[in-house]
Each structure stands twice: as structure tokens, then as C-alpha cells.
Motif scaffolding. Structure first.
Motif, mmCIF file in Angstrom:
data_model
loop_
_atom_site.group_PDB
_atom_site.id
_atom_site.type_symbol
_atom_site.label_atom_id
_atom_site.label_comp_id
_atom_site.label_asym_id
_atom_site.label_seq_id
_atom_site.Cartn_x
_atom_site.Cartn_y
_atom_site.Cartn_z
ATOM 1 N N PRO A 179 -26.629 -0.701 -3.266
ATOM 2 C CA PRO A 179 -27.322 -0.150 -4.439
ATOM 3 C C PRO A 179 -28.837 -0.059 -4.250
ATOM 4 O O PRO A 179 -29.466 0.898 -4.699
ATOM 5 C CB PRO A 179 -26.982 -1.133 -5.557
ATOM 6 N N LYS A 180 -29.422 -1.048 -3.562
ATOM 7 C CA LYS A 180 -30.857 -1.007 -3.287
ATOM 8 C C LYS A 180 -31.191 0.186 -2.395
ATOM 9 O O LYS A 180 -32.209 0.854 -2.585
ATOM 10 C CB LYS A 180 -31.303 -2.298 -2.604
ATOM 11 N N LEU A 181 -30.329 0.433 -1.428
ATOM 12 C CA LEU A 181 -30.523 1.562 -0.527
ATOM 13 C C LEU A 181 -30.473 2.878 -1.302
ATOM 14 O O LEU A 181 -31.307 3.754 -1.102
ATOM 15 C CB LEU A 181 -29.453 1.557 0.575
ATOM 16 N N GLY A 182 -29.506 3.005 -2.188
ATOM 17 C CA GLY A 182 -29.392 4.220 -3.001
ATOM 18 C C GLY A 182 -30.608 4.416 -3.895
ATOM 19 O O GLY A 182 -31.109 5.533 -4.045
ATOM 20 N N LYS A 183 -31.105 3.324 -4.478
ATOM 21 C CA LYS A 183 -32.274 3.395 -5.349
ATOM 22 C C LYS A 183 -33.503 3.836 -4.560
ATOM 23 O O LYS A 183 -34.258 4.714 -5.005
ATOM 24 C CB LYS A 183 -32.510 2.033 -5.991
ATOM 25 N N SER A 184 -33.705 3.242 -3.399
ATOM 26 C CA SER A 184 -34.874 3.605 -2.599
ATOM 27 C C SER A 184 -34.766 5.036 -2.078
ATOM 28 O O SER A 184 -35.766 5.748 -1.998
ATOM 29 C CB SER A 184 -35.074 2.629 -1.453
ATOM 30 N N LEU A 185 -33.567 5.465 -1.748
ATOM 31 C CA LEU A 185 -33.359 6.845 -1.313
ATOM 32 C C LEU A 185 -33.686 7.813 -2.445
ATOM 33 O O LEU A 185 -34.332 8.849 -2.235
ATOM 34 C CB LEU A 185 -31.921 7.042 -0.826
ATOM 35 N N GLY A 186 -33.261 7.472 -3.660
ATOM 36 C CA GLY A 186 -33.568 8.313 -4.823
ATOM 37 C C GLY A 186 -35.060 8.409 -5.081
ATOM 38 O O GLY A 186 -35.585 9.490 -5.383
ATOM 39 N N LYS A 187 -35.771 7.282 -4.963
ATOM 40 C CA LYS A 187 -37.222 7.294 -5.154
ATOM 41 C C LYS A 187 -37.905 8.155 -4.092
ATOM 42 O O LYS A 187 -38.853 8.878 -4.378
ATOM 43 C CB LYS A 187 -37.776 5.872 -5.092
ATOM 44 N N THR A 188 -37.407 8.052 -2.865
ATOM 45 C CA THR A 188 -37.990 8.833 -1.784
ATOM 46 C C THR A 188 -37.833 10.326 -2.037
ATOM 47 O O THR A 188 -38.779 11.099 -1.878
ATOM 48 C CB THR A 188 -37.328 8.458 -0.442
ATOM 49 N N VAL A 189 -36.644 10.736 -2.449
ATOM 50 C CA VAL A 189 -36.401 12.152 -2.740
ATOM 51 C C VAL A 189 -37.291 12.611 -3.888
ATOM 52 O O VAL A 189 -37.872 13.700 -3.856
ATOM 53 C CB VAL A 189 -34.900 12.391 -3.055
ATOM 54 N N LYS A 190 -37.440 11.765 -4.917
ATOM 55 C CA LYS A 190 -38.289 12.104 -6.058
ATOM 56 C C LYS A 190 -39.739 12.286 -5.620
ATOM 57 O O LYS A 190 -40.398 13.254 -6.018
ATOM 58 C CB LYS A 190 -38.194 11.012 -7.118
ATOM 59 N N ASN A 191 -40.240 11.372 -4.791
ATOM 60 C CA ASN A 191 -41.616 11.475 -4.306
ATOM 61 C C ASN A 191 -41.826 12.728 -3.465
ATOM 62 O O ASN A 191 -42.880 13.361 -3.540
ATOM 63 C CB ASN A 191 -41.992 10.234 -3.504
ATOM 64 N N ILE A 192 -40.847 13.062 -2.657
ATOM 65 C CA ILE A 192 -40.960 14.271 -1.836
ATOM 66 C C ILE A 192 -41.021 15.501 -2.720
ATOM 67 O O ILE A 192 -41.843 16.392 -2.509
ATOM 68 C CB ILE A 192 -39.789 14.356 -0.835
ATOM 69 N N ARG A 193 -40.173 15.556 -3.739
ATOM 70 C CA ARG A 193 -40.190 16.705 -4.653
ATOM 71 C C ARG A 193 -41.519 16.802 -5.392
ATOM 72 O O ARG A 193 -42.069 17.888 -5.563
ATOM 73 C CB ARG A 193 -39.046 16.598 -5.652
ATOM 74 N N GLU A 194 -42.050 15.657 -5.854
ATOM 75 C CA GLU A 194 -43.337 15.669 -6.538
ATOM 76 C C GLU A 194 -44.444 16.098 -5.591
ATOM 77 O O GLU A 194 -45.361 16.821 -5.983
ATOM 78 C CB GLU A 194 -43.644 14.287 -7.117
ATOM 79 N N GLY A 195 -44.364 15.663 -4.363
ATOM 80 C CA GLY A 195 -45.361 16.050 -3.378
ATOM 81 C C GLY A 195 -45.337 17.538 -3.084
ATOM 82 O O GLY A 195 -46.380 18.168 -2.927
ATOM 83 N N MET A 196 -44.145 18.099 -3.037
ATOM 84 C CA MET A 196 -44.027 19.529 -2.784
ATOM 85 C C MET A 196 -44.561 20.336 -3.959
ATOM 86 O O MET A 196 -45.201 21.365 -3.778
ATOM 87 C CB MET A 196 -42.582 19.896 -2.481
ATOM 88 N N SER A 197 -44.307 19.892 -5.183
ATOM 89 C CA SER A 197 -44.818 20.614 -6.343
ATOM 90 C C SER A 197 -46.312 20.391 -6.473
ATOM 91 O O SER A 197 -47.028 21.225 -6.999
ATOM 92 C CB SER A 197 -44.095 20.182 -7.620
#
Length: 84
Positions: A25-43
Motif C-alpha cells: 500500500p505504501k508503494l501504491g501511495k508513493s506511485l500515485g503521488k509521483t504520477v500526480k507531481n508529474i502531471r502538475e509539472g507538465m501543466s
């Protein structure tokens, strides 16, 4: 290109074996945060492009004002020389 059906099951089993049930679950949470940060960075890049255009316009205005100031200064110096 993307895994389908059975491949997902194999990937999940391998991840479970490597990271364990407590850390998955920790891995999934950190993966989700990473994807969110990448999307915010792209926008954020799109927003910075707009900001860059505004900065260029401001730089043009500053250059015009500096030219006017230099012109006024030259006129003042010329007037001062004529007064002597």
C-alpha cells in the motif's frame, strides 16, 4: 504494448513477493503521488510559457522607457551646454 490480463496478475504477484504485503500500500501511495507531481509539472510548463510571454512584453516596455530616458537625458545635457 500494455500488459493484459494474465500479465497484470504476474506483475502483481512479483510486486507482492518483492515488497511484501505491508509495504505494497505504501508503494501504491508513493506511485500515485509521483504520477500526480508529474502531471502538475507538465501543466506547470504550459503556465510558465504564458508567464514568459508576459515577461517579454514587460522587457519591451522597459526598453522603450530606457530609450525615452536616455533621449531626455541627452536633451537636458544639450540644453545645459547651450546655457554655458
Amino acid at each position: 504494448m500494455f500488459p493484459k490480463g494474465f500479465e497484470w496478475v504476474v506483475i502483481l504477484i512479483v510486486a507482492l513477493l518483492i515488497f511484501g504485503p505491508k509495504n505494497l500500500p505504501k508503494l501504491g501511495k508513493s506511485l500515485g503521488k509521483t504520477v500526480k507531481n508529474i502531471r502538475e509539472g507538465m501543466s506547470g510548463e504550459e503556465e510558465s510559457t504564458t508567464e514568459d510571454a508576459e515577461v517579454v512584453e514587460e522587457d519591451d516596455e522597459v526598453a522603450q522607457l530606457e530609450a525615452q530616458l536616455a533621449e531626455a537625458k541627452a536633451k537636458k545635457e544639450a540644453a545645459a551646454k547651450d546655457a554655458e
